[in-house]
Design an enzyme around this catalytic site. Structure first.
Site: not given
Ligand code: NAD
Length: 321
Positions: A67, A226
């Site tokens: 990817k 993170k």
């Molecule tokens: P998004 O921007 O739509 O939502 C972000 C979320 O995090 C919201 O609920 C926001 O309120 C919260 N947030 C932002 N800053 C914060 C802080 N400092 N403290 C606490 N909460 C906070 O993003 P998304 O697309 O929903 O992605 C969320 C997370 O998931 C990202 O960090 C992304 O990197 C991660 N992610 C992980 C995987 C995986 O495979 N593990 C895959 C995709 C995304």
């Protein structure tokens, strides 16, 4: 080769197909049939973008590829397109020829939701009734929809740093006919299953805010620095992950391992539970924690599944290449 454009993915891919693909590839990883290649992630010095590759090979499923994509923070404001952009490329493992190019944006959300959902299937108590969500952004809605299919949940709890986003969760709960309650973090003690999916760099959920017997899926921590939960929670819990090397370096376990609170050996692969070589949950009082870091093989598995569906339905675009 075949092309499956992003616009076709929503009509093709089901949550069930994503779940099956991810469950199978986690099992293949644990049995040594599939492995992920080292991740490349670069700040390219243009548009503040982070770009990279996640690849791997699944000898059991014969899926080879990568990817490519990342995060372009100005996309939405400047161009009206989403900031996360990715494309999956699949190759024929017998010849090395390009096999398919598949839109990866929606697939990323579906494969991430499938991962926590697989963890709930294999690690949560059968009688889990209350699910708690920490995070209410784009991924959180996919996570909740997939999780609700795994147990007979009766209530959804939600906490988010930005409370104005909580209606995103309430809407998904309402679609499933379930009550939704916004809670303080202390309210999470009522939850039997908790999913965290935020962009946080500091612990949100404390070890004392989780009851015995709970299953937690930590899905937001996928980068160095993170963090979503108190490292002491990983001491109290039995910890599982998609891939141990990622869990201890870029996943939630990086903090507990870095502080010497747990060791690498304390983190087990979820795939081993799927394969039956790890017993997983052995008591109703045990806290189980899945550290979902996101691996390339998940992307390849769902992309291969969507290519099959697109060919079956006559939607795949065939090009001479
Ligand atoms: P998004 O921007 O739509 O939502 C972000 C979320 O995090 C919201 O609920 C926001 O309120 C919260 N947030 C932002 N800053 C914060 C802080 N400092 N403290 C606490 N909460 C906070 O993003 P998304 O697309 O929903 O992605 C969320 C997370 O998931 C990202 O960090 C992304 O990197 C991660 N992610 C992980 C995987 C995986 O495979 N593990 C895959 C995709 C995304």
């Amino acid at each position: 080769m075949y092309i499956v454009p992003e616009r076709e993915i929503a009509g093709l891919m089901t949550r069930d197909a994503a779940f099956d693909a991810v469950e199978k590839v986690f099992a293949a990883m644990a049995s040594g049939d599939a492995y992920n290649f080292p991740v490349v992630r670069e700040a390219i010095g243009h548009e503040d973008a982070l770009y990279g590759f996640k690849g791997g090979f699944d000898r059991a499923g014969l899926t080879l590829g990568l990817k490519a994509g990342g995060y372009w923070p100005n996309n939405l404001e400047k161009r009206g397109i989403i900031n996360h952009q990715s494309t999956v490329f699949l190759f024929d493992p017998d010849t090395g020829k390009a096999k398919a190019m598949v839109g990866g944006n929606l697939l990323t959300a579906l494969r991430t939701a499938a991962a926590s959902s697989v963890s709930i299937k294999h690690l949560a108590r059968e009688d889990a009734k209350v699910i708690g969500m920490i995070g209410a952004g784009h991924q959180a809605t996919f996570q909740l929809r997939a999780a609700l299919e795994q147990r007979q949940f009766e209530k959804v709890l939600g906490w988010n740093l930005h409370p104005e986003m909580l209606p995103n969760l309430e809407k998904v709960a309402a679609e499933a006919g379930l009550p939704f309650e916004a809670v303080e973090l202390d309210g999470m003690v009522e939850a039997d299953v908790i999913i965290s999916i935020t962009s946080s760099f500091d612990a949100i959920l404390g070890a004392g805010q989780v009851s015995p017997g709970t299953h937690i899926a930590c899905m937001g921590t996928d980068t160095k620095g993170k963090q979503e939960v108190d490292p002491q929670l990983l001491v109290k819990a039995d910890v599982f992950t998609d891939e141990v090397a990622q869990s201890i370096s870029i996943g939630e376990a990086q903090h507990a391992v870095g502080q010497g609170l747990i060791q690498e050996d304390d983190v087990a692969q979820l795939g081993a539970v799927i394969n039956g070589t790890n017993p997983g949950r052995t008591s109703d009082n045990q806290i189980t924690l899945f550290d979902g870091t996101g691996v390339g093989l998940q992307d390849l598995a769902v992309a291969a599944s969507v290519v099959d569906l697109a060919i079956q339905q006559g939607i795949a675009i065939e090009v001479d290449f």
